[in-house]
Design an enzyme around this catalytic site. Structure first.
Site, PDB file in Angstrom:
ATOM      1  CD  GLN A 104      27.038  -4.149-121.351  1.00  0.00           C
ATOM      2  OE1 GLN A 104      26.350  -3.234-121.786  1.00  0.00           O
ATOM      3  NE2 GLN A 104      28.018  -3.970-120.500  1.00  0.00           N
ATOM      4  CE1 TYR A 172      22.729   0.418-116.216  1.00  0.00           C
ATOM      5  CE2 TYR A 172      21.899  -1.099-117.860  1.00  0.00           C
ATOM      6  CZ  TYR A 172      22.351   0.147-117.514  1.00  0.00           C
ATOM      7  OH  TYR A 172      22.423   1.140-118.454  1.00  0.00           O
ATOM      8  NE  ARG A 348      35.691   7.729-121.333  1.00  0.00           N
ATOM      9  CZ  ARG A 348      35.989   8.145-120.128  1.00  0.00           C
ATOM     10  NH1 ARG A 348      35.575   9.333-119.730  1.00  0.00           N
ATOM     11  NH2 ARG A 348      36.713   7.396-119.314  1.00  0.00           N
TER      12      ARG A 348
END
Ligand SMILES: Cc1cc2nc3c(=O)[nH]c(=O)nc-3n(C[C@H](O)[C@H](O)[C@H](O)COP(=O)(O)O)c2cc1C
Length: 394
Positions: A104, A172, A348
């Site tokens: 990424q 971002y 997660r």
């Protein structure tokens, strides 16, 4: 493989652009915090080897900065020539376990304030993380950052990565361009949606040109920023349609929220305020505690919590989509497939149980042991892990 994909069997081979993955489960980007001093530490290799050994089709190394001013935390990697051999070891370790490797890449924009920087943004605004105004992108920043994306993508591919995921979300830099609340430019990079999407689209095109057709290119796109006046589903669907038409992407992964303004929107569940405060230097701790309840506003966790938004994208697009957010096991993966999403990404749940995919492929239907305490969020500064994942417990 020809014709439409058979989504009823997620644990069999799947095409992702030029790649053949062994299944439709992708390990979502969870910044590992194992690249301090700009070095790929052996723990990072072991992290992804373990994910790959656990059965995912593809694992995603995160978050990789394209330039020093694009780091979101000080321990993030900005790959240079010295990292190539260790990144190659990482890629080999993942491939040996039968998985593909994605990287990424992004520029943190105003979120770079977490790394002690002022933060770069389309136009100047008061940065709550830096407690001062951001630096607005100047004419010379556009080619510099475009080139940084291309060079970073090329370097990763040269080190054995199979896919590149471009970060267009979470507040971002490229997500700030899309946001009507943050992007107040009055030139060709701001204003209407076409203009706000121009730079993100140019970056996607440049990355594709840099890596060629043999590499999968994905984008992680915000469906909503989760903040008043920010990007919302109506415009985000249009951005996704532009990206589909441009034809450079093999898939879009759908997300939401803002690391800058509303981080818990990304995750849902408990806000790990005490643990986050502990992770910060003493001087910032008190200030953080004062604003934390508002900054880390909680949202209740629900399985597949982004599905109702993501459906709007599924309906409007024909390209492959990755459903993300609250995918916890067999049932939610099957739900994603039944809704027409070609891939399911898990964060997660796999931090908690890296072997979950192997177990599901062998018939396990019980969902993950993750309790969405989100205490893993505070571990990104020393090495991301599930605080429940100790030999005594797992
Ligand atoms: C510890 C941690 C670190 C994360 N780091 C990143 C990151 O670097 N880049 C990113 O796009 N998302 C990051 N995320 C968000 C995940 O990719 C994902 O969007 C989110 O956890 C929801 O998916 P889940 O319900 O499967 O966990 C992170 C999540 C966690 C828990």
């Amino acid at each position: 493989m020809t014709g439409f994909p058979d989504l009823s069997k997620p644990f069999t081979q799947a095409r992702l652009g030029p790649l053949t993955l062994r299944n439709r489960v992708i390990k979502a980007a969870t910044f590992e915090g194992m690249t301090g001093d700009n070095i790929v530490h052996p723990e990072l290799i072991e992290f992804h080897r373990r994910m790959a050994a656990g059965g995912v089709g593809m694992t995603t190394m995160a978050y990789i900065g394209v330039s020093a001013d694009g780091r979101g935390t000080p321990n993030e990697l900005v790959p240079d020539a010295e990292n190539e051999s260790s990144l190659r070891l990482l890629a080999d370790a993942v491939h040996e376990q039968g998985a593909a490797l994605s990287g990424q890449i992004g520029h943190a924009g105003a979120v770079a304030a977490s790394a002690g920087l002022r933060g770069l943004s389309p136009s100047r605004f008061f940065n709550p993380l830096a407690l001062r105004k951001t630096k607005a992108m100047q004419a010379e920043d556009f080619p510099r950052i475009l080139n940084a994306f291309s060079e970073t993508a090329k370097r990763l591919v040269g080190s054995g990565f199979d896919a590149i995921e471009i970060h267009l979300g979470h507040g971002y830099l490229l997500s700030e361009f899309l946001s009507p609340a943050i992007n107040k430019r009055e030139d060709e990079w701001g204003g209407n949606l076409e203009n706000r999407a121009r730079f993100p689209r140019q970056v996607v095109a440049a990355v594709r040109e840099a890596v060629g057709a043999e590499v999968a290119v994905l984008a992680k796109l915000n469906m909503t920023d989760g903040v008043p006046g920010g990007l919302w589903v109506d415009e985000s669907v249009e951005v996704a349609q532009m990206l589909e038409k441009d034809g450079h992407l093999d898939a879009i992964e759908l997300t939401g929220g803002s690391s800058l303004q509303n981080p818990m929107y990304l995750f849902r569940g408990e806000a790990p305020i005490a643990e986050m405060a502990q992770a910060f230097p003493r001087v910032v701790r008190l200030g953080f505690r004062l604003v934390a309840k508002r900054f880390l506003r909680e949202y209740p966790f629900e399985e597949t919590y982004f599905l109702s938004y993501a459906r709007q994208f599924r309906q409007a697009l024909s390209m492959p989509l990755v459903l993300l957010g609250g995918i916890t096991g067999y049932e939610t993966i099957m739900r994603a497939m039944a809704e027409g999403f070609e891939f399911a990404a898990m964060g997660r749940a796999l931090l908690r149980e890296p072997n979950l995919v192997n177990e599901m492929a062998e018939g396990r239907t019980r969902s993950s042991l993750c309790v969405q305490c989100n205490k893993c969020m505070a571990t990104i500064y020393q090495g991301t892990h599930c605080v429940l994942d100790s030999p005594a417990i797992s």
